[in-house]
Scaffold this motif. Sequence first.
Motif, short mmCIF file in Angstrom:
data_model
loop_
_atom_site.label_atom_id
_atom_site.label_comp_id
_atom_site.label_asym_id
_atom_site.label_seq_id
_atom_site.Cartn_x
_atom_site.Cartn_y
_atom_site.Cartn_z
N GLY A 181 81.19 25.65 40.48
CA GLY A 181 81.58 26.05 42.00
C GLY A 181 82.61 26.66 42.07
O GLY A 181 82.98 27.67 41.25
N HIS A 182 83.58 26.54 42.98
CA HIS A 182 84.56 27.42 43.52
C HIS A 182 85.93 26.62 43.31
O HIS A 182 85.88 25.71 43.90
CB HIS A 182 84.47 27.81 45.10
N GLU B 250 82.21 30.82 42.31
CA GLU B 250 80.93 30.55 41.78
C GLU B 250 80.70 29.65 40.65
O GLU B 250 80.11 28.60 40.84
CB GLU B 250 80.22 31.88 41.56
N HIS B 251 81.40 29.80 39.59
CA HIS B 251 81.07 29.23 38.39
C HIS B 251 82.32 28.86 37.85
O HIS B 251 82.60 29.10 36.64
CB HIS B 251 79.77 29.74 37.58
N ALA C 89 79.41 22.66 42.61
CA ALA C 89 77.94 23.41 42.72
C ALA C 89 76.94 22.29 43.05
O ALA C 89 75.95 22.49 43.88
CB ALA C 89 77.89 24.44 41.83
N ARG D 99 78.30 16.05 47.89
CA ARG D 99 79.28 16.83 48.38
C ARG D 99 80.52 16.73 48.55
O ARG D 99 80.86 15.73 49.35
CB ARG D 99 78.75 17.79 50.02
N PHE E 143 74.35 24.09 45.77
CA PHE E 143 74.19 25.56 45.66
C PHE E 143 72.78 25.88 45.22
O PHE E 143 72.11 26.64 45.93
CB PHE E 143 75.18 26.06 44.64
N ASP F 109 71.99 29.14 44.32
CA ASP F 109 72.58 30.21 44.91
C ASP F 109 74.30 30.11 44.89
O ASP F 109 74.67 29.37 45.62
CB ASP F 109 72.04 30.25 46.32
N TYR F 110 74.73 30.72 43.81
CA TYR F 110 76.21 30.47 43.47
C TYR F 110 77.13 31.25 44.70
O TYR F 110 78.24 31.16 44.55
CB TYR F 110 76.59 30.88 42.37
N THR F 111 76.55 32.06 45.73
CA THR F 111 77.25 32.68 46.60
C THR F 111 77.53 31.80 47.88
O THR F 111 77.92 32.11 48.84
CB THR F 111 76.49 33.90 47.13
N THR F 112 76.87 30.46 47.89
CA THR F 112 76.71 29.65 48.99
C THR F 112 78.35 29.33 49.22
O THR F 112 79.18 28.89 48.27
CB THR F 112 76.22 28.31 48.38
#
Length: 221
Positions: free
Chosen positions: A92-93, A114-115, A155, A159, A198, A201-204
């Motif tokens: 995640g971020h 992203e990761h 990710a 949530r 995500f 989709d890691y641009t989420t």
Amino acid sequence: MLFKIASVAALVSSVAAHMAMNEPCPRFSPNCATQPQLPAGQSYNHNIKDPIAYDGPVFMSDVPWPQPVASWTAGQPVTVGFQADGAAHGGGHCQFAISYDNGKTAAIVHKVMEHCFFNDPLDSNTAEVLKYTFTLPADIPASSNAQFIWIWTNAVGYRELYTGISDITITNSGGSKSYTGKSAIYPNHAGYDTIPAFNGDYTTGLSLYDNAPNVTITSSG
């Protein structure tokens, strides 16, 4: 019955053990190599890995350590570490920020988007990366009473929001009095946008960080 017990145990494990910072030592963590003596009336936080309550404070404590847990120098490399036994929820971020007012305003000094906790996108609970080293901005002001902040949006899974806050000192021979950077944001918390799972989709959610306003933080010394 055995299957039900095993399933319940797996579920409890998946929600009970998350990632937590241990360097610099966050407030009242019992899991650091060393930590200051607890302030009067405080106790160790054995729930340091829990997510932040949706409508509660964004940090688990607003009471500082009685002494700083790290001394950093502007323009020099610093290292942030995490416990090895937490669930990394596919990464995640991660945001890394500095504050001079106990977290009320915080400016980003580094990001791993992203990761976070992984070298590449990976739908796993086992972290590959437990330390991040980056250079502290050269114009970050000196302070004997600064706070370092870590913020993670996972990710995979529910949530949630995870944070850590550490009390540090910063030296700067250049005399800078202020620093301007992107404001820290707290997705999945009341008053902020929710970043959905995500689902590969890691641009989420990246636009939320890109569009965060600039903030100027100022040290009082």
